[in-house]
Structure formats: structure tokens, C-alpha cells
Design a protein around this motif. Structure first.
Motif, short mmCIF file in Angstrom:
data_model
loop_
_atom_site.label_atom_id
_atom_site.label_comp_id
_atom_site.label_asym_id
_atom_site.label_seq_id
_atom_site.Cartn_x
_atom_site.Cartn_y
_atom_site.Cartn_z
N GLY A 148 0.96 -1.23 0.07
CA GLY A 148 -0.10 0.04 0.10
C GLY A 148 0.85 1.19 0.05
N LYS A 149 0.40 2.42 -0.33
CA LYS A 149 1.10 3.59 -0.47
C LYS A 149 1.74 3.88 0.73
N THR A 150 1.04 3.88 1.93
CA THR A 150 1.86 4.36 3.09
C THR A 150 3.11 3.48 3.54
N GLN A 151 2.96 1.88 3.42
CA GLN A 151 3.92 1.15 3.60
C GLN A 151 5.09 1.14 2.59
N ASP A 153 5.92 4.17 0.96
CA ASP A 153 6.42 5.42 1.05
C ASP A 153 7.34 5.10 2.49
N LYS A 154 7.05 4.42 3.39
CA LYS A 154 7.90 4.14 4.59
C LYS A 154 9.21 3.55 4.40
N ASN A 155 8.85 2.40 3.32
CA ASN A 155 10.18 1.73 2.94
C ASN A 155 11.18 2.29 2.05
#
Length: 200
Positions: A148-151, A153-155
């Protein structure tokens, strides 16, 4: 850039037997099972140009393809885990290093990284070796459709933080998916700009 033709040229383990260094060359490499063959096939719109496999370590040779009769795409063996003997893996890395250090027309190494994973020591070590050796490279994150976009961006942020521990400036970065074709236009435009001498 539109890819109109992609043709196999030669496979070998001896850099001296690679095609004449008369065209720009871009090498694709990454950890075993990073999705390299699938990405190459997506970029070239040829489903079977590079051989895909569920078993890591399928690519064992330096594979040259000529694209649009203008530049070479090179499919290299993966590094890291593969169901082959350790001495065979060491042999791969020996001729890969020799290839990269000897090819005067190697404009950029595309280092493929599985974006689902936290920064891996093998990837960092390999990119540091490229930097010390003065070999230009780009980071190509694969399998972006799996997050997903949140994960995602986090990675990506985690990798950038890790890189900035030893690099003053980050290399070009691309986020890709062989399934959705994300990143395809960006990578091909990047290659075209370099070929035309317009990349800053």
C-alpha cells in the motif's frame, strides 16, 4: 522512448567476448528473485526476452540484448541466495565485477531492490562497491504493487536514510512494478536522456 525492437545478441561469462563497445550499455542486476527478468520483459514488451523462473539463480550468464539497434540492455546474474554451489556464486561475482570494470560503454547499472524488504546489507555493499569503483548506477525498486502507499513510502524513506549514512547525494531512483508497468516510462526516458547527452 518507444521500444520497437529487442533482439538477443550473445550470452557468455567472459567480458572479453561481449559485443564491441560501440553503443550505450545499461546493465540490470539485483539480489536473486528480485523480479529482474519480469522487469526487463515489461520494459521491452517482450514476454519471454529474459527467462523468468520461480527458482532464484536462473540467470547465470552475461546476456546482451540490442534495443532499437541503438543501445544494449544487459541481463546479469543475481547476487545473494541461489540454489547453486558457493564457488559458482563466487565465480559469477568475479566475472560480473570484471565486466563492470572493463566496459567503457557501460553508462549505468540498474540495481534492482525489492521494495517490500528493509534495507539489505548485500544491496548496500554492492552499491558502495559501485560508488568506490566510479560506476554510475540507479536504484530500481521492484514489486511496488505488493504494498500500500503508506508502507511503500515508509520503505522508500528507510532506504534513503540508510543511503545517506554513507552518500552525500542519492543516485537516481525509480519505483516499479512489472505487473502494473509502473516506472516503465520513467526508466526508458532516463535511458533516452543519457543516450542523447541531455541527462543532468
Amino acid at each position: 522512448m518507444q521500444i520497437k525492437s529487442a533482439k538477443f545478441v550473445i550470452s557468455n561469462t567472459d567480458p572479453a567476448k561481449c559485443p564491441k563497445s560501440d553503443r550505450p550499455e545499461y546493465a540490470f542486476i539485483g539480489r536473486s528473485n528480485v523480479g529482474k527478468s519480469s522487469l526487463i520483459n515489461m520494459l521491452t514488451q517482450h514476454k519471454k526476452l529474459a527467462k523468468t523462473s520461480s527458482q532464484p539463480g536462473k540467470t547465470q550468464l552475461i546476456n546482451h540484448f540490442v534495443i532499437n539497434n541503438e543501445w544494449y540492455l544487459v541481463d546479469l546474474p543475481g547476487y545473494g541466495y541461489a540454489k547453486v554451489m558457493r564457488n559458482q556464486r563466487n565465480k559469477w561475482m568475479g566475472f560480473i565485477r570484471e565486466y563492470m570494470l572493463s566496459r567503457k560503454n557501460l553508462y549505468c547499472v540498474m540495481v534492482l531492490i525489492d521494495v517490500r524488504l528493509e534495507p539489505q546489507e548485500l544491496d548496500m555493499d554492492f552499491m558502495n562497491w559501485l560508488g568506490v569503483s566510479g560506476i554510475p548506477f540507479a536504484m530500481v525498486f521492484t514489486k511496488a504493487d505488493k504494498l500500500g502507499k503508506t508502507q511503500l513510502d515508509k520503505n522508500l524513506a528507510a532506504y534513503r536514510r540508510e543511503m545517506l549514512k554513507s552518500w552525500e547525494e542519492l543516485p537516481p531512483q525509480f519505483v516499479t512494478s512489472a505487473t502494473s508497468e509502473a516506472g516503465k516510462d520513467e526508466i526508458l526516458d532516463f535511458i533516452q536522456q543519457i543516450n542523447e547527452g541531455n541527462y543532468q
